[in-house]
Design a protein around this motif. Sequence first.
Motif, PDB file in Angstrom:
ATOM      1  N   GLU A  46      47.114  38.554  75.816  1.00 33.30           N
ATOM      2  CA  GLU A  46      46.022  37.627  76.133  1.00 33.30           C
ATOM      3  C   GLU A  46      44.822  37.836  75.215  1.00 33.30           C
ATOM      4  O   GLU A  46      44.148  36.875  74.838  1.00 33.30           O
ATOM      5  CB  GLU A  46      45.590  37.787  77.592  1.00 33.30           C
ATOM      6  N   ALA A  47      44.567  39.088  74.838  1.00 32.64           N
ATOM      7  CA  ALA A  47      43.427  39.406  73.984  1.00 32.64           C
ATOM      8  C   ALA A  47      43.769  39.308  72.495  1.00 32.64           C
ATOM      9  O   ALA A  47      42.927  39.598  71.647  1.00 32.64           O
ATOM     10  CB  ALA A  47      42.914  40.809  74.301  1.00 32.64           C
ATOM     11  N   ASN A  48      45.014  38.938  72.197  1.00 37.10           N
ATOM     12  CA  ASN A  48      45.492  38.863  70.814  1.00 37.10           C
ATOM     13  C   ASN A  48      45.341  40.209  70.095  1.00 37.10           C
ATOM     14  O   ASN A  48      45.038  40.262  68.909  1.00 37.10           O
ATOM     15  CB  ASN A  48      44.796  37.736  70.044  1.00 37.10           C
ATOM     16  N   ASP A  49      45.564  41.281  70.831  1.00 33.46           N
ATOM     17  CA  ASP A  49      45.513  42.640  70.301  1.00 33.46           C
ATOM     18  C   ASP A  49      46.936  43.059  69.928  1.00 33.46           C
ATOM     19  O   ASP A  49      47.670  43.616  70.743  1.00 33.46           O
ATOM     20  CB  ASP A  49      44.907  43.578  71.348  1.00 33.46           C
ATOM     21  N   ILE A  50      47.317  42.767  68.704  1.00 37.56           N
ATOM     22  CA  ILE A  50      48.690  43.007  68.264  1.00 37.56           C
ATOM     23  C   ILE A  50      49.042  44.494  68.243  1.00 37.56           C
ATOM     24  O   ILE A  50      50.087  44.878  68.778  1.00 37.56           O
ATOM     25  CB  ILE A  50      48.951  42.331  66.898  1.00 37.56           C
ATOM     26  N   PRO A  51      48.205  45.372  67.667  1.00 33.32           N
ATOM     27  CA  PRO A  51      48.554  46.798  67.705  1.00 33.32           C
ATOM     28  C   PRO A  51      48.623  47.341  69.135  1.00 33.32           C
ATOM     29  O   PRO A  51      49.511  48.132  69.458  1.00 33.32           O
ATOM     30  CB  PRO A  51      47.427  47.473  66.920  1.00 33.32           C
ATOM     31  N   GLY A  52      47.711  46.904  69.989  1.00 35.07           N
ATOM     32  CA  GLY A  52      47.727  47.349  71.381  1.00 35.07           C
ATOM     33  C   GLY A  52      48.991  46.907  72.099  1.00 35.07           C
ATOM     34  O   GLY A  52      49.606  47.675  72.849  1.00 35.07           O
ATOM     35  N   ARG A  53      49.379  45.644  71.881  1.00 33.88           N
ATOM     36  CA  ARG A  53      50.605  45.115  72.481  1.00 33.88           C
ATOM     37  C   ARG A  53      51.801  45.929  72.037  1.00 33.88           C
ATOM     38  O   ARG A  53      52.631  46.355  72.838  1.00 33.88           O
ATOM     39  CB  ARG A  53      50.800  43.651  72.090  1.00 33.88           C
ATOM     40  N   SER A  54      51.881  46.155  70.739  1.00 32.51           N
ATOM     41  CA  SER A  54      53.013  46.885  70.193  1.00 32.51           C
ATOM     42  C   SER A  54      53.067  48.308  70.753  1.00 32.51           C
ATOM     43  O   SER A  54      54.135  48.787  71.150  1.00 32.51           O
ATOM     44  CB  SER A  54      52.930  46.917  68.671  1.00 32.51           C
ATOM     45  N   ASN A  55      51.935  48.983  70.797  1.00 32.30           N
ATOM     46  CA  ASN A  55      51.898  50.351  71.321  1.00 32.30           C
ATOM     47  C   ASN A  55      52.304  50.394  72.788  1.00 32.30           C
ATOM     48  O   ASN A  55      53.063  51.272  73.212  1.00 32.30           O
ATOM     49  CB  ASN A  55      50.511  50.971  71.145  1.00 32.30           C
ATOM     50  N   ALA A  56      51.799  49.448  73.577  1.00 27.77           N
ATOM     51  CA  ALA A  56      52.116  49.419  75.001  1.00 27.77           C
ATOM     52  C   ALA A  56      53.604  49.145  75.219  1.00 27.77           C
ATOM     53  O   ALA A  56      54.246  49.785  76.058  1.00 27.77           O
ATOM     54  CB  ALA A  56      51.257  48.375  75.710  1.00 27.77           C
ATOM     55  N   LEU A  57      54.161  48.208  74.475  1.00 23.56           N
ATOM     56  CA  LEU A  57      55.582  47.904  74.637  1.00 23.56           C
ATOM     57  C   LEU A  57      56.460  49.056  74.156  1.00 23.56           C
ATOM     58  O   LEU A  57      57.490  49.354  74.775  1.00 23.56           O
ATOM     59  CB  LEU A  57      55.947  46.605  73.913  1.00 23.56           C
ATOM     60  N   MET A  58      56.060  49.720  73.095  1.00 26.08           N
ATOM     61  CA  MET A  58      56.827  50.875  72.627  1.00 26.08           C
ATOM     62  C   MET A  58      56.791  51.999  73.665  1.00 26.08           C
ATOM     63  O   MET A  58      57.787  52.705  73.858  1.00 26.08           O
ATOM     64  CB  MET A  58      56.317  51.361  71.267  1.00 26.08           C
ATOM     65  N   LYS A  59      55.669  52.141  74.351  1.00 21.47           N
ATOM     66  CA  LYS A  59      55.573  53.149  75.414  1.00 21.47           C
ATOM     67  C   LYS A  59      56.516  52.785  76.557  1.00 21.47           C
ATOM     68  O   LYS A  59      57.247  53.643  77.062  1.00 21.47           O
ATOM     69  CB  LYS A  59      54.138  53.253  75.924  1.00 21.47           C
ATOM     70  N   GLN A 102      55.865  37.952  70.727  1.00 21.45           N
ATOM     71  CA  GLN A 102      54.674  37.865  71.586  1.00 21.45           C
ATOM     72  C   GLN A 102      54.979  37.016  72.824  1.00 21.45           C
ATOM     73  O   GLN A 102      54.245  36.081  73.143  1.00 21.45           O
ATOM     74  CB  GLN A 102      53.481  37.306  70.821  1.00 21.45           C
ATOM     75  N   ASP A 103      56.056  37.377  73.511  1.00 22.88           N
ATOM     76  CA  ASP A 103      56.570  36.589  74.622  1.00 22.88           C
ATOM     77  C   ASP A 103      56.234  37.243  75.969  1.00 22.88           C
ATOM     78  O   ASP A 103      56.937  38.164  76.400  1.00 22.88           O
ATOM     79  CB  ASP A 103      58.085  36.434  74.463  1.00 22.88           C
ATOM     80  N   PRO A 104      55.193  36.773  76.629  1.00 20.62           N
ATOM     81  CA  PRO A 104      54.836  37.374  77.916  1.00 20.62           C
ATOM     82  C   PRO A 104      55.894  37.144  78.995  1.00 20.62           C
ATOM     83  O   PRO A 104      56.028  37.945  79.918  1.00 20.62           O
ATOM     84  CB  PRO A 104      53.513  36.698  78.283  1.00 20.62           C
ATOM     85  N   ASN A 105      56.669  36.063  78.875  1.00 23.81           N
ATOM     86  CA  ASN A 105      57.710  35.799  79.876  1.00 23.81           C
ATOM     87  C   ASN A 105      58.805  36.860  79.851  1.00 23.81           C
ATOM     88  O   ASN A 105      59.352  37.206  80.895  1.00 23.81           O
ATOM     89  CB  ASN A 105      58.303  34.408  79.684  1.00 23.81           C
ATOM     90  N   ALA A 106      59.115  37.369  78.684  1.00 20.40           N
ATOM     91  CA  ALA A 106      60.115  38.433  78.585  1.00 20.40           C
ATOM     92  C   ALA A 106      59.597  39.707  79.257  1.00 20.40           C
ATOM     93  O   ALA A 106      60.357  40.415  79.930  1.00 20.40           O
ATOM     94  CB  ALA A 106      60.472  38.694  77.121  1.00 20.40           C
ATOM     95  N   ILE A 107      58.316  39.978  79.107  1.00 20.66           N
ATOM     96  CA  ILE A 107      57.725  41.151  79.762  1.00 20.66           C
ATOM     97  C   ILE A 107      57.770  40.963  81.276  1.00 20.66           C
ATOM     98  O   ILE A 107      58.143  41.878  82.016  1.00 20.66           O
ATOM     99  CB  ILE A 107      56.282  41.384  79.275  1.00 20.66           C
ATOM    100  N   ARG A 108      57.412  39.784  81.731  1.00 17.90           N
ATOM    101  CA  ARG A 108      57.430  39.510  83.176  1.00 17.90           C
ATOM    102  C   ARG A 108      58.849  39.623  83.743  1.00 17.90           C
ATOM    103  O   ARG A 108      59.044  40.079  84.869  1.00 17.90           O
ATOM    104  CB  ARG A 108      56.830  38.139  83.452  1.00 17.90           C
ATOM    105  N   GLU A 109      59.827  39.206  82.965  1.00 16.28           N
ATOM    106  CA  GLU A 109      61.223  39.328  83.397  1.00 16.28           C
ATOM    107  C   GLU A 109      61.581  40.799  83.614  1.00 16.28           C
ATOM    108  O   GLU A 109      62.182  41.165  84.632  1.00 16.28           O
ATOM    109  CB  GLU A 109      62.154  38.701  82.354  1.00 16.28           C
ATOM    110  N   VAL A 110      61.185  41.649  82.660  1.00 15.39           N
ATOM    111  CA  VAL A 110      61.473  43.079  82.781  1.00 15.39           C
ATOM    112  C   VAL A 110      60.681  43.677  83.944  1.00 15.39           C
ATOM    113  O   VAL A 110      61.212  44.508  84.694  1.00 15.39           O
ATOM    114  CB  VAL A 110      61.182  43.813  81.453  1.00 15.39           C
ATOM    115  N   GLN A 111      59.424  43.243  84.117  1.00 14.35           N
ATOM    116  CA  GLN A 111      58.644  43.732  85.253  1.00 14.35           C
ATOM    117  C   GLN A 111      59.354  43.436  86.569  1.00 14.35           C
ATOM    118  O   GLN A 111      59.409  44.282  87.460  1.00 14.35           O
ATOM    119  CB  GLN A 111      57.252  43.097  85.270  1.00 14.35           C
ATOM    120  N   LYS A 112      59.903  42.231  86.680  1.00 15.13           N
ATOM    121  CA  LYS A 112      60.596  41.833  87.910  1.00 15.13           C
ATOM    122  C   LYS A 112      61.843  42.691  88.119  1.00 15.13           C
ATOM    123  O   LYS A 112      62.069  43.214  89.215  1.00 15.13           O
ATOM    124  CB  LYS A 112      60.968  40.351  87.857  1.00 15.13           C
ATOM    125  N   LEU A 113      62.646  42.843  87.083  1.00 15.51           N
ATOM    126  CA  LEU A 113      63.863  43.645  87.193  1.00 15.51           C
ATOM    127  C   LEU A 113      63.550  45.102  87.529  1.00 15.51           C
ATOM    128  O   LEU A 113      64.149  45.693  88.434  1.00 15.51           O
ATOM    129  CB  LEU A 113      64.664  43.576  85.887  1.00 15.51           C
TER     130      LEU A 113
END
Length: 133
Positions: A46-59, A102-113
């Motif tokens: 949402e904040a268009n923070d690409i490095p932050g997104r990448s770091n969070a997803l890698m974590k 940069q697909d938030p729906n894929a993240i939400r899918e994993v959150q649900k699972l």
Amino acid sequence: MFSSPIAAYKQIDLESEIRGADPHRLIILLFDGAESAMHQALACIEANDIPGRSNALMKAIDIILSGLSASLNVEEGGELAQNLKALYDYMVSRLIHANVHQDPNAIREVQKLLGEISGAWREMGENLRKGAA
């Protein structure tokens, strides 16, 4: 100014909790950590923070692979453990997709699972505690 001492306190508090946790509680901490990382990744998108997104997803990916999936005993766990491993692998592939596209729906899918598995794990722990009491 106070974020560093607070962050240090939270880290010490988490480390203490991990050291004193039983194996069931450790898995819950892994679920919580993955959920927190995915929540952070959504905020970064949402904040268009690409490095932050990448770091969070890698974590989140690291927690799922090195924590949750690695803790499975596929030999003794049989079909259930194999199915969970396959599901964790699928989640990782969806998070990689989310990172690249940069697909938030894929993240939400994993959150649900992951939330469904986490909920079952927490319920199992409550039932075990009730049975022990």
